[in-house]
Design an enzyme around this catalytic site. Structure first.
Site, PDB file in Angstrom:
ATOM      1  N   CYS A 321      36.636   3.608-108.641  1.00  0.00           N
ATOM      2  CA  CYS A 321      35.937   3.561-109.927  1.00  0.00           C
ATOM      3  C   CYS A 321      36.335   4.679-110.878  1.00  0.00           C
ATOM      4  O   CYS A 321      36.522   4.444-112.072  1.00  0.00           O
ATOM      5  CB  CYS A 321      34.426   3.524-109.724  1.00  0.00           C
ATOM      6  SG  CYS A 321      33.729   5.020-108.983  1.00  0.00           S
ATOM      7  N   HIS A 384      28.861   6.086-109.453  1.00  0.00           N
ATOM      8  CA  HIS A 384      29.755   5.059-109.993  1.00  0.00           C
ATOM      9  C   HIS A 384      30.162   5.486-111.394  1.00  0.00           C
ATOM     10  O   HIS A 384      29.338   5.945-112.182  1.00  0.00           O
ATOM     11  CB  HIS A 384      29.071   3.695-110.038  1.00  0.00           C
ATOM     12  CG  HIS A 384      29.958   2.602-110.569  1.00  0.00           C
ATOM     13  ND1 HIS A 384      31.273   2.465-110.186  1.00  0.00           N
ATOM     14  CD2 HIS A 384      29.727   1.616-111.474  1.00  0.00           C
ATOM     15  CE1 HIS A 384      31.816   1.437-110.823  1.00  0.00           C
ATOM     16  NE2 HIS A 384      30.896   0.904-111.610  1.00  0.00           N
ATOM     17  N   ASP A 407      32.920  -1.530-118.114  1.00  0.00           N
ATOM     18  CA  ASP A 407      33.246  -1.159-116.730  1.00  0.00           C
ATOM     19  C   ASP A 407      34.436  -1.981-116.265  1.00  0.00           C
ATOM     20  O   ASP A 407      34.376  -3.209-116.236  1.00  0.00           O
ATOM     21  CB  ASP A 407      32.034  -1.422-115.834  1.00  0.00           C
ATOM     22  CG  ASP A 407      32.160  -0.767-114.462  1.00  0.00           C
ATOM     23  OD1 ASP A 407      33.275  -0.325-114.115  1.00  0.00           O
ATOM     24  OD2 ASP A 407      31.142  -0.704-113.750  1.00  0.00           O
ATOM     25  N   ASN A 447      18.474   1.423-113.429  1.00  0.00           N
ATOM     26  CA  ASN A 447      17.024   1.251-113.438  1.00  0.00           C
ATOM     27  C   ASN A 447      16.462   0.431-112.282  1.00  0.00           C
ATOM     28  O   ASN A 447      15.234   0.293-112.185  1.00  0.00           O
ATOM     29  CB  ASN A 447      16.582   0.561-114.742  1.00  0.00           C
ATOM     30  CG  ASN A 447      16.515   1.518-115.911  1.00  0.00           C
ATOM     31  OD1 ASN A 447      15.777   2.492-115.882  1.00  0.00           O
ATOM     32  ND2 ASN A 447      17.314   1.247-116.929  1.00  0.00           N
ATOM     33  N   ASP A 449      14.743  -1.148-109.155  1.00  0.00           N
ATOM     34  CA  ASP A 449      13.804  -0.684-108.141  1.00  0.00           C
ATOM     35  C   ASP A 449      14.324  -1.105-106.770  1.00  0.00           C
ATOM     36  O   ASP A 449      14.907  -2.190-106.621  1.00  0.00           O
ATOM     37  CB  ASP A 449      12.419  -1.289-108.367  1.00  0.00           C
ATOM     38  CG  ASP A 449      11.727  -0.700-109.589  1.00  0.00           C
ATOM     39  OD1 ASP A 449      12.100   0.415-109.989  1.00  0.00           O
ATOM     40  OD2 ASP A 449      10.826  -1.361-110.142  1.00  0.00           O
ATOM     41  N   GLU A 504      12.021   9.092-115.481  1.00  0.00           N
ATOM     42  CA  GLU A 504      11.424   8.370-114.360  1.00  0.00           C
ATOM     43  C   GLU A 504       9.930   8.655-114.263  1.00  0.00           C
ATOM     44  O   GLU A 504       9.484   9.793-114.393  1.00  0.00           O
ATOM     45  CB  GLU A 504      12.101   8.775-113.044  1.00  0.00           C
ATOM     46  CG  GLU A 504      13.536   8.288-112.909  1.00  0.00           C
ATOM     47  CD  GLU A 504      13.629   6.811-112.554  1.00  0.00           C
ATOM     48  OE1 GLU A 504      12.593   6.120-112.605  1.00  0.00           O
ATOM     49  OE2 GLU A 504      14.738   6.351-112.239  1.00  0.00           O
ATOM     50  N   GLU A 509       9.432   4.347-119.234  1.00  0.00           N
ATOM     51  CA  GLU A 509      10.393   3.838-118.250  1.00  0.00           C
ATOM     52  C   GLU A 509       9.876   2.573-117.593  1.00  0.00           C
ATOM     53  O   GLU A 509      10.608   1.593-117.415  1.00  0.00           O
ATOM     54  CB  GLU A 509      10.660   4.937-117.203  1.00  0.00           C
ATOM     55  CG  GLU A 509      11.792   4.611-116.241  1.00  0.00           C
ATOM     56  CD  GLU A 509      11.288   4.052-114.923  1.00  0.00           C
ATOM     57  OE1 GLU A 509      12.100   3.494-114.167  1.00  0.00           O
ATOM     58  OE2 GLU A 509      10.073   4.173-114.668  1.00  0.00           O
TER      59      GLU A 509
END
Length: 751
Positions: A321, A384, A407, A447, A449, A504, A509
Site C-alpha cells: 500500500c 493502510h 486508493d 469509522n 464498528d 471518537e 462521531e
C-alpha cells in the site's frame, strides 16, 4: 433486322473510354482546384520557446524541458504561452490566412473538445476563458509570426499536437490551404495556480508541498509508534510524465474526460495497480518476493517507472500500500494535481458494505474464517496508506470539494475495476456514503464498528451480536506537514484525523455513523436499524440570509417533540468557511449535546459564532456553510440539514465630479469605513476603467485605523466618450476584496 455486333462493340468501347477520360479529367480538375494557390505562404518550422514558457508556467523543473536533442513543451492550462511560426515568405496578416489545429488523442474532434480550431487574426484575445484563443504578438516581423496562445482551464490534460494551415485571406483566389504537421509532443498539465482550474489551491505553501515538492515521507508502523519512510517522488524526472499520460490510456479514461480531474484521478487509482490494465505495480503481501523487488526495498518512484518502461510496460514486482500511494503521489504531482500520501492507522477493510468489521464465533468460541457463508473476509490493517487529492467537485453538492481520497491498492472492485475514489473527505466526515465515489468503503476504513457475533440457535438468523467496539478503527491519520523537513525524526508529521472524522465517542462521531447507516441497507441489518422508524420529532433549521462583517451569527435548530412520550435527542451543529466553488476551507466552530424533550415540548438548540471566531477563517467570497445532524435515541430517527450564507463586507465608494470630459484630466476618490477593531495594514488598491485609465495597482503606504475611514484619490484622463465605468478593489492583510464601481458619463469636448 440483323445487328452488326462488331460495330456495336466498338461503340460501347468508345463510350467507356470517353466516360473514363471525362471522369479522370474532372477528378484532375478537382485536385488542381483543391491545391493551395502558389502564392499561399508556407510554414518552414515552429519555435516553441520551451524554456521561456516553462518559466512562466512553473514547469522549468521538468527534465523534458531541458532535453538537449528533443526537448518537449510542458505547459499548464489556464495560461497563455508563446509560439513562433517561421514562414517561407514574409508574413502579412492582410494577405495570409493562418489556422491552428490543436489535436488531442487518437480521434480529435471539435464537438468532443479534443480538437481546437484557432484562427490567427487579432492582436488581442477575444474569446472567453473556456475557449482556445490566440493573439499576434508585437514582436512579429518579416517571416516570423509570434503568437501568444491561451489554453483554457478545462483543456484535456496530456499530449497535444499542432497542425498549422496557411492560405490566402482572399478566398476568391482559392480556399485550399497548405498543411504543416508538427510532430512535437506538447504536454498540457493541470494548473493549481489558476482559479479557473478545478484543482486550484490558493495557499502557496500547500502548492509548494503538494505539487512541487519532489520528496517526502510515507508513514508506516503502528498508531502508538509510527515512523516516516523517506520517499523520492521525482515527479520532474524525464520518465515520469510520459508514464503518467500512458496509464490514463491504460485505465481507459475517455479523451473528452481527460480535462476532468475527478475522472483523471479515478483513472490513476486504477492504472497504478496491475489488476485490470497491467498497470505499473503488482501487489504482493505473502512475503515471497524472490522473483522481484521486496516492497520495503523501494526508496522512490523513478526507479519503479524506469523498470516499468524497460520491461516493456509490464507490471513491476512488487508493491504494497505505501508503495502504491507513493507512486500515485508522483503521478498526480507530475500532472499538476495537488496530492499527499496519507496513512490511516488501524484501518478497516469492509468487504460487504455493512460499515462494520464482523467476526463470527461458533458455540465453542472459535472464530469462523469467512463467517457463516465463507464470504465475510473483513479485516483490520495496522495501517493502510492511500492518497488525498485536491479539487472542486461540481458533480456533488456545494461543500464537498477540497481533499478527496483515492486508493490505488487493489482491494474491492468499483464499477468492475480495482479502483477507489475520489470520495470527498467532507462526505466521509458526515457519513454521506451515498455520494460518488466509493464513499461507504472509505467511510468504513476510518469509522467501522467492530462487531462480534455468536452462534445462537434461538435467533432467526442463527447469530446474535455479542459485542460492539465503536472506538477501535481509525486511530490516527498522518501525512507530511507542508513546508517542514525533518531528516532525523518525525517532527514533520501532521495528524489529519479530524479532517476524516469527529473525535471518537463524541455525539458528532456517533451521528455520522447513524447518518451512514441510513444510506446502507446492509448496515441497517447489522445495526438492527428499523426502517419503519417513528418520525415524531420535528426539526427546523433556521436559515440565515446574510450578516454584516463584525456581527455575530447564530446557528439555530427548533426541535419539537410531537409524541406523547419523552424523547432523548442528540444534536451536532457546525459552521465552516467555504470557497464559492464549494470547497471547504476551515471549520469555524462546532457544538454538540444531548437533552430530553417532554411530550409536546419544543426547544431551540443554537450555536453562537462571534466575529472574532469566524473572521480570520474567512476566504474569498466570505461564504459560510452551517451543517446540523440530530438523532432521537428511542426511535433511531436521524435528521440532517445544511445551509450557507455570505458575510457582507463594506462597499468601496467611488466619487467623481459631476462633469467629466474627454481628454480633460479628472479624478476619482475611493473610500470606505474600516468595520474592524484592528488597523488595516499592507493596503493596496487595484483600479481599472476602460476608456478612462489604464489598469493600475496602487500601494498604499498608510495604515487605516480601527473603525477609521480610508480615502484615496486617483487621477485619470478619459480617452473615450459615453458611459464608462471605474472598477476598484481594496485589499489589506486584515481585510480583503472590498469592491466598488462607478459609472461615469464622459462628455465630448465642447465645440
Amino acid at each position: 433486322m440483323a445487328v452488326d455486333t462488331a460495330a456495336n462493340n466498338n461503340w460501347i468501347n468508345s463510350l467507356r473510354a470517353n466516360y473514363a477520360r471525362t471522369i479522370d479529367r474532372r477528378r484532375q480538375d478537382e485536385l488542381e482546384a483543391e491545391k493551395p494557390p502558389t502564392s499561399a505562404n508556407k510554414v518552414d518550422r515552429l519555435h516553441w520557446y520551451i524554456k521561456d514558457n516553462a518559466k512562466t508556467h512553473r514547469t522549468i523543473k521538468y527534465d523534458l524541458v531541458h532535453d538537449t536533442k528533443d526537448p518537449k513543451p510542458v505547459l499548464r492550462r489556464g495560461q497563455a504561452f508563446y509560439l513562433a511560426i517561421r514562414f517561407h515568405n514574409d508574413f502579412d496578416i492582410a494577405k495570409d490566412r493562418v489556422v491552428l489545429n490543436f489535436k488531442f488523442g487518437a480521434k480529435p474532434a471539435v464537438q468532443k473538445g479534443t480538437m481546437a480550431v484557432v484562427t490567427v487574426e487579432n492582436d488581442k484575445f477575444t474569446k472567453t476563458k473556456n475557449d482556445w484563443d490566440c493573439r499576434i504578438d508585437p514582436g512579429s516581423r518579416g517571416k516570423d509570426l509570434v503568437l501568444q496562445i491561451y489554453i483554457p482551464a478545462t483543456a484535456m490534460v496530456g499530449i497535444w499536437r499542432l497542425d498549422v494551415r496557411s492560405g490566402l485571406q482572399d478566398i476568391s483566389l482559392g480556399r485550399a490551404m497548405n498543411l504543416y504537421s508538427d510532430e512535437t509532443d506538447v504536454f498540457v498539465l493541470f494548473n493549481p495556480w489558476c482559479k479557473d482550474d478545478g484543482v486550484y489551491m490558493d495557499n502557496e505553501t500547500n502548492r509548494e508541498e503538494y505539487v512541487m515538492n519532489d520528496k517526502g515521507k510515507v508513514y508506516v508502523g503502528t498508531y502508538r509508534k509510527s515512523r516516516g519512510r523517506p520517499w523520492a517522488y521525482g515527479q520532474f524526472d524525464d520518465v515520469v510524465l510520459p508514464v503518467a499520460v500512458y496509464i490514463l490510456e491504460l485505465s481507459r479514461v475517455a479523451d473528452p474526460e481527460r480535462g476532468n480531474p475527478v475522472q483523471v484521478v479515478r483513472g490513476i487509482s486504477a492504472g497504478v495497480n496491475d489488476t485490470d490494465e497491467g498497470g505499473i505495480l503488482q501487489g504482493r503481501w505473502d512475503g515471497e518476493y524472490s522473483d522481484g523487488v521486496a516492497p520495503f526495498k523501494w526508496t522512490g518512484s523513478v526507479r519503479i517507472m524506469e523498470d516499468f518502461v524497460k520491461n516493456g510496460y509490464q507490471p513491476v514486482k512488487y508493491g504494497q500500500c505505501w508503495v502504491f500511494s507513493a507512486v500515485v503521489t508522483t503521478v498526480c504531482r507530475a500532472l499538476g494535481i495537488p496530492c499527499r500520501s496519507v496513512t490511516n492507522f488501524v484501518s478497516a477493510h469492509d468487504t460487504n458494505s455493512s460499515l462494520t468489521v464482523d467476526k463470527f464465533f461458533n458455540t465453542e468460541g472459535k472464530e469462523l474464517e469467512g463467517g457463516p457463508d465463507g464470504e465475510s473476509h473483513d479485516s483490520i490493517w495496522n495501517f493502510h496508506v492511500w492518497n488525498d487529492v485536491w479539487m472542486t467537485r461540481h458533480d456533488l453538492p456545494p461543500g464537498y470539494g477540497g481533499w478527496q481520497a483515492i486508493d490505488a491498492t487493489p482491494q474491492e472492485e468499483s464499477d468492475h475495476k480495482m479502483q477507489c475514489g475520489p470520495v470527498s473527505l467532507q462526505a466521509i466526515r458526515r457519513g454521506d456514503i451515498g455520494l460518488n465515489y466509493d464513499a461507504s468503503f472509505v467511510f468504513a476504513e476510518v469509522n467501522a464498528d467492530v462487531m462480534h457475533w455468536g452462534e445462537d440457535p434461538q435467533s432467526d438468523w442463527g447469530w446474535r451480536r455479542m459485542k460492539m467496539n465503536q472506538y477501535h478503527i481509525g486511530r490516527l491519520i498522518l501525512t507530511k506537514t507542508p513546508g517542514k523537513e525533518d531528516d532525523v525524526g518525525d517532527e514533520d508529521q501532521e495528524d489529519i484525523l479530524s479532517e476524516y472524522k469527529n473525535d471518537e465517542g463524541t455525539e458528532a462521531e456517533r451521528l455520522a455513523i447513524h447518518n451512514a447507516i441510513r444510506g446502507s441497507q446492509r448496515a441497517q441489518q447489522y445495526y438492527e436499524y428499523n426502517k419503519d422508524i417513528k418520525e415524531d420529532v420535528v426539526f427546523d433549521l433556521i436559515e440565515i440570509d446574510k450578516i454584516s462583517i463584525g456581527d455575530e451569527f447564530q446557528v439555530k435548530v427548533v426541535i419539537r417533540n410531537d409524541s406523547d412520550q419523552q424523547r432523548k435527542v442528540s444534536a451536532f451543529l457546525s459552521a465552516q468557511s467555504i470557497y464559492y466553488t464549494g470547497v471547504s476551507a476551515s471549520l469555524i466552530k462546532k457544538a454538540e449535546g444531548t437533552f430530553v424533550l417532554n411530550p409536546q415540548q419544543s426547544r431551540d438548540v443554537s450555536l453562537t459564532v462571534k466575529y472574532s471566531e469566524y473572521w480570520k477563517k474567512m476566504v474569498e467570497q466570505c461564504m459560510i456553510k452551517i451543517y446540523t445532524i440530530c438523532c432521537v435515541k428511542e426511535t433511531g430517527q436521524t435528521w440532517t440539514d445544511e445551509d450557507d450564507f455570505q458575510v457582507e463586507k463594506p462597499t468601496l465608494n467611488i466619487e467623481t465630479p459631476e462633469e467629466v470630459q474627454v481628454k480633460k484630466m479628472s479624478e476619482a476618490t475611493l473610500s470606505f469605513t474600516n468595520p474592524l477593531d484592528v488597523p488595516l495594514t499592507e493596503c493596496q488598491l487595484s483600479v481599472d476603467g476602460a476608456g478612462l485609465m489604464r489598469p493600475k495597482a496602487i500601494k498604499i503606504d498608510s495604515v487605516v485605523p480601527p473603525k477609521g475611514v480610508f480615502s484615496h484619490t486617483v487621477q485619470f484622463l478619459p480617452r473615450i466618450h459615453g458611459e464608462r465605468k471605474i472598477i476598484a478593489t481594496f485589499n489589506s492583510k486584515e481585510l480583503f476584496d472590498i469592491v466598488g464601481s462607478k459609472t461615469v458619463d464622459v462628455k465630448k469636448v465642447a465645440q
